[in-house]
Design a protein around this motif. Structure first.
Motif, PDB file in Angstrom:
ATOM      1  N   MET A  40      68.458  35.336  88.238  1.00  0.00           N
ATOM      2  CA  MET A  40      67.030  35.171  88.737  1.00  0.00           C
ATOM      3  C   MET A  40      66.547  33.804  88.259  1.00  0.00           C
ATOM      4  SD  MET A  40      65.852  37.717  90.257  1.00  0.00           S
ATOM      5  CE  MET A  40      64.183  38.174  89.838  1.00  0.00           C
ATOM      6  N   GLU A  41      67.127  33.514  87.014  1.00  0.00           N
ATOM      7  CA  GLU A  41      66.210  32.166  86.474  1.00  0.00           C
ATOM      8  C   GLU A  41      67.054  31.043  87.431  1.00  0.00           C
ATOM      9  OE1 GLU A  41      66.096  31.659  81.869  1.00  0.00           O
ATOM     10  OE2 GLU A  41      67.748  33.346  81.914  1.00  0.00           O
ATOM     11  N   ARG A  42      68.113  31.003  87.910  1.00  0.00           N
ATOM     12  CA  ARG A  42      68.565  29.987  88.554  1.00  0.00           C
ATOM     13  C   ARG A  42      67.821  30.136  90.298  1.00  0.00           C
ATOM     14  NH1 ARG A  42      75.025  29.517  89.515  1.00  0.00           N
ATOM     15  NH2 ARG A  42      74.225  27.814  90.627  1.00  0.00           N
ATOM     16  N   LEU A  43      67.656  31.192  90.586  1.00  0.00           N
ATOM     17  CA  LEU A  43      66.854  31.316  91.794  1.00  0.00           C
ATOM     18  C   LEU A  43      65.391  30.694  91.659  1.00  0.00           C
ATOM     19  CD1 LEU A  43      66.776  31.967  94.946  1.00  0.00           C
ATOM     20  CD2 LEU A  43      66.292  34.427  94.119  1.00  0.00           C
ATOM     21  N   ALA A  44      64.807  31.072  90.559  1.00  0.00           N
ATOM     22  CA  ALA A  44      63.497  30.845  90.269  1.00  0.00           C
ATOM     23  C   ALA A  44      63.494  29.382  90.156  1.00  0.00           C
ATOM     24  CB  ALA A  44      62.858  31.474  88.977  1.00  0.00           C
ATOM     25  N   GLY A  45      64.236  28.626  89.467  1.00  0.00           N
ATOM     26  CA  GLY A  45      64.413  27.235  89.318  1.00  0.00           C
ATOM     27  C   GLY A  45      64.526  26.441  90.570  1.00  0.00           C
ATOM     28  N   LYS A  46      65.340  26.995  91.425  1.00  0.00           N
ATOM     29  CA  LYS A  46      65.561  26.266  92.852  1.00  0.00           C
ATOM     30  C   LYS A  46      64.165  26.523  93.808  1.00  0.00           C
ATOM     31  CE  LYS A  46      70.716  26.869  93.342  1.00  0.00           C
ATOM     32  NZ  LYS A  46      71.684  27.585  94.120  1.00  0.00           N
TER      33      LYS A  46
ATOM     34  N   ALA B 101      58.424  38.214  89.198  1.00  0.00           N
ATOM     35  CA  ALA B 101      58.562  36.829  88.877  1.00  0.00           C
ATOM     36  C   ALA B 101      58.818  36.515  87.505  1.00  0.00           C
ATOM     37  CB  ALA B 101      57.588  36.042  89.597  1.00  0.00           C
ATOM     38  N   LEU B 102      58.492  37.054  86.812  1.00  0.00           N
ATOM     39  CA  LEU B 102      58.622  37.014  85.105  1.00  0.00           C
ATOM     40  C   LEU B 102      59.900  37.097  84.763  1.00  0.00           C
ATOM     41  CD1 LEU B 102      55.389  39.137  84.057  1.00  0.00           C
ATOM     42  CD2 LEU B 102      55.680  36.967  84.531  1.00  0.00           C
ATOM     43  N   LEU B 103      60.796  37.787  85.627  1.00  0.00           N
ATOM     44  CA  LEU B 103      62.174  37.733  85.146  1.00  0.00           C
ATOM     45  C   LEU B 103      63.095  36.467  85.469  1.00  0.00           C
ATOM     46  CD1 LEU B 103      63.158  41.220  87.140  1.00  0.00           C
ATOM     47  CD2 LEU B 103      63.064  40.815  84.597  1.00  0.00           C
ATOM     48  N   GLY B 104      62.301  35.801  86.310  1.00  0.00           N
ATOM     49  CA  GLY B 104      62.923  34.397  86.478  1.00  0.00           C
ATOM     50  C   GLY B 104      62.286  33.365  85.665  1.00  0.00           C
ATOM     51  N   THR B 105      61.312  33.732  84.922  1.00  0.00           N
ATOM     52  CA  THR B 105      60.837  32.504  84.031  1.00  0.00           C
ATOM     53  C   THR B 105      60.665  33.067  82.492  1.00  0.00           C
ATOM     54  OG1 THR B 105      58.599  33.451  84.654  1.00  0.00           O
ATOM     55  CG2 THR B 105      59.484  31.332  85.866  1.00  0.00           C
ATOM     56  N   LYS B 106      61.024  34.152  82.396  1.00  0.00           N
ATOM     57  CA  LYS B 106      61.201  34.932  81.104  1.00  0.00           C
ATOM     58  C   LYS B 106      59.658  35.105  80.390  1.00  0.00           C
ATOM     59  CE  LYS B 106      65.262  35.606  81.589  1.00  0.00           C
ATOM     60  NZ  LYS B 106      65.780  37.055  81.943  1.00  0.00           N
ATOM     61  N   LYS B 107      58.915  33.970  80.182  1.00  0.00           N
ATOM     62  CA  LYS B 107      57.920  33.882  79.115  1.00  0.00           C
ATOM     63  C   LYS B 107      56.746  35.222  79.661  1.00  0.00           C
ATOM     64  CE  LYS B 107      54.744  30.855  76.613  1.00  0.00           C
ATOM     65  NZ  LYS B 107      54.371  29.220  76.563  1.00  0.00           N
ATOM     66  N   GLY B 108      56.415  35.832  78.829  1.00  0.00           N
ATOM     67  CA  GLY B 108      55.478  36.902  78.955  1.00  0.00           C
ATOM     68  C   GLY B 108      56.140  38.111  79.731  1.00  0.00           C
ATOM     69  N   MET B 109      57.494  38.255  79.708  1.00  0.00           N
ATOM     70  CA  MET B 109      58.183  38.970  80.670  1.00  0.00           C
ATOM     71  C   MET B 109      58.016  40.615  80.110  1.00  0.00           C
ATOM     72  SD  MET B 109      62.206  39.293  81.621  1.00  0.00           S
ATOM     73  CE  MET B 109      62.703  39.547  79.943  1.00  0.00           C
ATOM     74  N   LEU B 110      58.076  40.709  78.934  1.00  0.00           N
ATOM     75  CA  LEU B 110      58.077  42.009  78.533  1.00  0.00           C
ATOM     76  C   LEU B 110      56.534  42.574  78.521  1.00  0.00           C
ATOM     77  CD1 LEU B 110      59.526  44.376  76.951  1.00  0.00           C
ATOM     78  CD2 LEU B 110      58.586  43.192  74.782  1.00  0.00           C
TER      79      LEU B 110
END
Length: 529
Positions: free
Chosen positions: A1-7, A196-205
């Protein structure tokens, strides 16, 4: 997810434009006849990442980023509305020799205008954008506000508001009684954006936890409300809905008008369906009477001969009103109540007319460019000043909503709970067997849930149904079928919230989201990943 979000965040140029349009268009699968509400998870996840890429770009100032986010939101909205509203062009093909030139305006022009609202929503969200879960609160608040504004600006057109995507079945419709369709749009955007939080992590929980809690409360309240028994209507009332299934091209032929009228009479005179009593009320769709009824006493006599003693016919018809010497008559899109003696005992007129269908805005200017009504009528229809209920001899009140009036929550009168039912007469035959009639039907169901009042819906080619106050179909006929529906009308839900209460809850929800977005923007939450 992080790679996809980054692209997606780092994307640029034509590829970014295509992703934005695709994200919006894919979301249209959430609406009838598909009802794939999970599509909006993909749509809004992509939109959040696209906005991240725009707001994270340090090039340019506030104005530059605001403009870029507006364009991004417009592209998303353009895809969303083209995919969801393309079917409107079908009405122009019925008289293609006269209106085919306007087909691109219907398929692309209207969506381009509606997309401005979503451009504004994304631009507003950008003002409070952050890198934590507060940004999806900002996006939810801005979309809720803009969907509300879309319901009344330039006469309004809240078709396929995002909230409908979170309510494909009665279990998922009930929360609209608490916060209305615009409050549901805020809940929907928050929930749909949360992956979308799964791809950027911050504030995910916290973000995913709140989204999951909202969804659980949404489903839980739906299950609770569906378990509540419906009170019986005082004095059983059996309703017959006539769905004649007449092709719109045939309705436009003068030669067929007498036969069309007789088809309605034949269906009305059929014996009761198995297990049902003789109908007390018979309902015909919008403009079912193909001539000016008050100028045709023979037609009133035929209706009287068809109805049994005590029966009432509610029918859509064109009503003509003399405007006085030297003035052209006024025409109204109306519903008549006619008793078994052939007497008109009540009437109500359409308040909210369809632009370019029933009237032409700025007609004095636009007629010089050859722009006229789709419906051929001198001067078009006139709107009623107020919405009046039809009161039956029994004392029961019925509030009529003609055609797309049913999609406007703001059109529902404050005293709707005192009504026995909402009557929605329509003719969706203009649009053929496209998503249009199915989307229209879903929105009629939501008015029943919001108000706690059953809906009697008569559509020329479908979908016709008796809808209970919880949005469930008691009896119905699908699109394209010809026949009748006989059913006993249920009661009004006790304790349903008023429109004023729903509006208060909407603004409270908006305020909470706004506060969260501001706090997040100030960096007071999401300090840690």
């Amino acid at each position: 997810m992080e790679r996809l979000a980054g692209k997606i965040m780092l994307g640029s140029g034509f590829g970014r434009v295509c992703i934005a349009i695709f994200a919006g268009a894919f979301g249209a699968l959430a609406f009838p006849p598909f009802g794939f509400f999970a599509a909006l998870f993909i749509s809004f996840t992509l939109l959040v990442w696209l906005i991240d890429g725009t707001t994270g770009n340090a090039d340019g100032g506030v104005f530059s980023r605001g403009w870029k986010t507006f364009v991004l939101g417009w592209l998303f909205g353009f895809g969303y509305f083209v995919a969801g509203l393309w079917w409107m062009g079908n009405a122009l093909l019925l008289e293609a020799d006269e209106f085919a030139w306007a087909l691109p305006l219907a398929i692309f022009g209207l969506p381009a205008c509606l997309a401005i609202f979503y451009g504004l929503a994304v631009m507003l969200a950008n003002l409070l954008w952050s890198d934590g879960w507060g940004r999806i609160a900002a996006l939810a608040a801005s979309f809720g506000l803009i969907e509300w504004i879309r319901s009344f600006i330039l006469t309004g057109f809240p078709w396929n508001a995002i909230g409908y995507g979170l309510m494909p079945i009665p279990l998922m419709m009930q929360t609209s009684n608490l916060i209305g369709i615009f409050g549901m749009s805020m809940v929907a955007v928050f929930v749909f954006s949360s992956p979308a939080l799964l791809g950027t992590k911050k504030g995910m929980l916290p973000g995913l936890s709140i989204a999951a809690l909202l969804m659980a409360l949404h489903l839980g309240y739906g299950a609770y409300r569906l378990q509540q028994p419906l009170p019986p209507v005082e004095g059983d009332m059996t309703v017959r809905i006539v769905q004649p299934g007449i092709d719109q091209s045939r309705k436009m032929l003068n030669a067929d008008r007498a036969e069309i009228f007789k088809e309605h009479l034949r269906l009305s005179a059929l014996p009761p369906s198995a297990g049902q009593k003789r109908p007390d009320i018979i309902v015909w769709p919008e403009t079912s009477v193909p001539f000016i009824l008050t100028q045709n006493p023979d037609a009133l006599e035929e209706i009287a001969n068809t109805l049994e003693d005590g029966q009432i016919l509610l029918t859509g018809a064109v009503r003509m009103e003399d405007a006085g010497a030297g003035h052209a008559p006024r025409y109204y899109n109306s519903v008549y109540a006619i008793d078994s003696q052939g007497q008109i005992i009540g009437a109500t007129d359409k308040v909210h007319l369809v632009p370019f269908g029933e009237y032409v805005p700025f007609e004095d200017v636009l007629r010089h460019f050859g722009i006229t009504n789709i419906i051929s009528l001198p001067g078009g229809f006139s709107p009623a000043a107020t919405r009046n209920p039809i009161t039956l001899p029994s004392g029961k009140k019925l509030h009529s909503f003609i055609c797309y009036e049913i999609i406007f929550p703001g059109e529902v009168p404050a005293d709707i709970a005192s009504s026995t039912a909402i009557v929605n007469v329509t003719n969706d035959g203009w649009f053929g067997d496209t998503p249009g009639p199915y989307q229209h039907f879903q929105q009629a169901r939501l008015r029943a849930v919001e108000t706690g009042v059953p809906v009697i819906r008569a559509a020329n080619t479908g979908i016709s149904a008796i809808i209970d106050p919880l949005g469930r179909i008691v009896a119905g006929l699908d699109y394209g079928q010809k026949g009748i529906i006989d059913s006993t009308l249920g009661g009004v839900v006790t304790g349903a919230l008023t429109s004023d209460m729903r509006q208060i809850h909407f603004w409270l929800s908006f305020g909470v989201l706004l506060v969260v977005a501001v706090i997040s923007r100030l960096g007071l939450i999401d300090r840690k990943n």
